[in-house]
Design an enzyme around this catalytic site. Structure first.
Site, mmCIF file in Angstrom:
data_model
loop_
_atom_site.group_PDB
_atom_site.id
_atom_site.type_symbol
_atom_site.label_atom_id
_atom_site.label_comp_id
_atom_site.label_asym_id
_atom_site.label_seq_id
_atom_site.Cartn_x
_atom_site.Cartn_y
_atom_site.Cartn_z
ATOM 1 N N ASN A 37 2.133 1.491 4.313
ATOM 2 C CA ASN A 37 2.709 0.242 5.111
ATOM 3 C C ASN A 37 2.233 0.276 6.541
ATOM 4 O O ASN A 37 2.932 -0.234 7.456
ATOM 5 C CB ASN A 37 3.990 -0.120 4.650
ATOM 6 N N CYS A 45 1.003 -1.305 0.037
ATOM 7 C CA CYS A 45 -0.127 0.097 -0.061
ATOM 8 C C CYS A 45 1.073 1.267 0.005
ATOM 9 O O CYS A 45 2.142 1.086 -0.281
ATOM 10 C CB CYS A 45 -1.000 0.026 1.170
ATOM 11 N N ASP A 63 -8.263 3.822 1.020
ATOM 12 C CA ASP A 63 -6.996 4.399 1.941
ATOM 13 C C ASP A 63 -7.894 4.801 3.339
ATOM 14 O O ASP A 63 -8.722 5.674 3.238
ATOM 15 C CB ASP A 63 -6.341 5.318 1.572
ATOM 16 N N CYS A 65 -1.314 0.752 7.439
ATOM 17 C CA CYS A 65 -2.653 0.402 7.597
ATOM 18 C C CYS A 65 -3.195 -0.901 6.646
ATOM 19 O O CYS A 65 -3.276 -1.646 7.301
ATOM 20 C CB CYS A 65 -3.667 1.638 6.933
ATOM 21 N N ARG A 66 -3.338 -0.760 5.334
ATOM 22 C CA ARG A 66 -3.995 -1.721 4.355
ATOM 23 C C ARG A 66 -3.128 -2.958 4.685
ATOM 24 O O ARG A 66 -3.326 -4.000 4.599
ATOM 25 C CB ARG A 66 -4.467 -1.393 3.149
ATOM 26 N N SER A 67 -1.842 -2.650 3.975
ATOM 27 C CA SER A 67 -0.912 -3.912 3.839
ATOM 28 C C SER A 67 -0.271 -4.690 5.004
ATOM 29 O O SER A 67 -0.335 -6.017 4.824
ATOM 30 C CB SER A 67 0.193 -3.500 2.709
#
Ligand code: 4NP
Length: 155
Positions: A7, A4, A122, A9-11
């Site tokens: 690095n 993401c 995001d 939050c999402r990934s």
């Protein structure tokens, strides 16, 4: 490897979810799972506290330390799974060869329950619902990745 922007939050959440699902299926030894960001400004940080607590409520412990994508990642990983169009395009620019670029995917390609979504939004500037939606999508996508790996092994 999941990618993401930050690095944080999402990934890293996708990494924690796939790690947990792989452990449940006895696949931990066979899968190398990691995550990275296209932006290096959060290098060394733990995931965002809002993501850590949302993930913890679903039983996932996120302990990854943020790092930036590097060229070696294209040699180390068979699947490079990006969260949105910007990550997808940045990774294509960084890919050292066309062969390497073929290993870049979008997380939504693996989602079964979110057919209308083309990217994982995001959540950084969002409220709590943003994090829950992201976790729903990541759980969906991680299940899809395990199915995809199972199918590729049979082929
Ligand atoms: P992520 O979220 O890409 O899911 O880790 C973000 C984290 C940090 C920033 C943007 C997005 N940021 O601008 O610092």
């Amino acid at each position: 490897m999941f990618v993401c922007l930050g690095n944080i939050c999402r990934s890293p959440a996708a990494e924690g979810i796939l790690r947990s699902m792989a452990a449940e299926e006895g696949l931990s030894e066979r899968l190398g799972i990691d995550s990275a960001g296209t932006y290096g400004g959060h290098r060394g940080d733990l995931p965002d506290p809002r993501m850590r607590s949302a993930a913890a409520r679903r039983g996932y412990s996120l302990t990854h330390r943020a790092r930036q994508v590097c060229e070696e990642d294209f040699e180390r990983f068979d699947l490079i799974v990006t969260m949105d169009d910007m990550n997808y395009e940045t990774l294509h620019r960084l890919a050292p060869s066309r062969e390497a670029a073929r290993r870049i995917f979008r997380m939504t390609e693996f989602c079964r329950r979110h057919p209308d979504r083309t990217y994982v939004p995001d959540p950084y500037y969002e409220g709590r619902e943003g994090f829950e939606l992201v976790l729903d999508m990541l759980e969906d996508g991680c299940r899809g990745i395990l199915e995809y790996l199972e199918q590729s092994e049979k082929a």
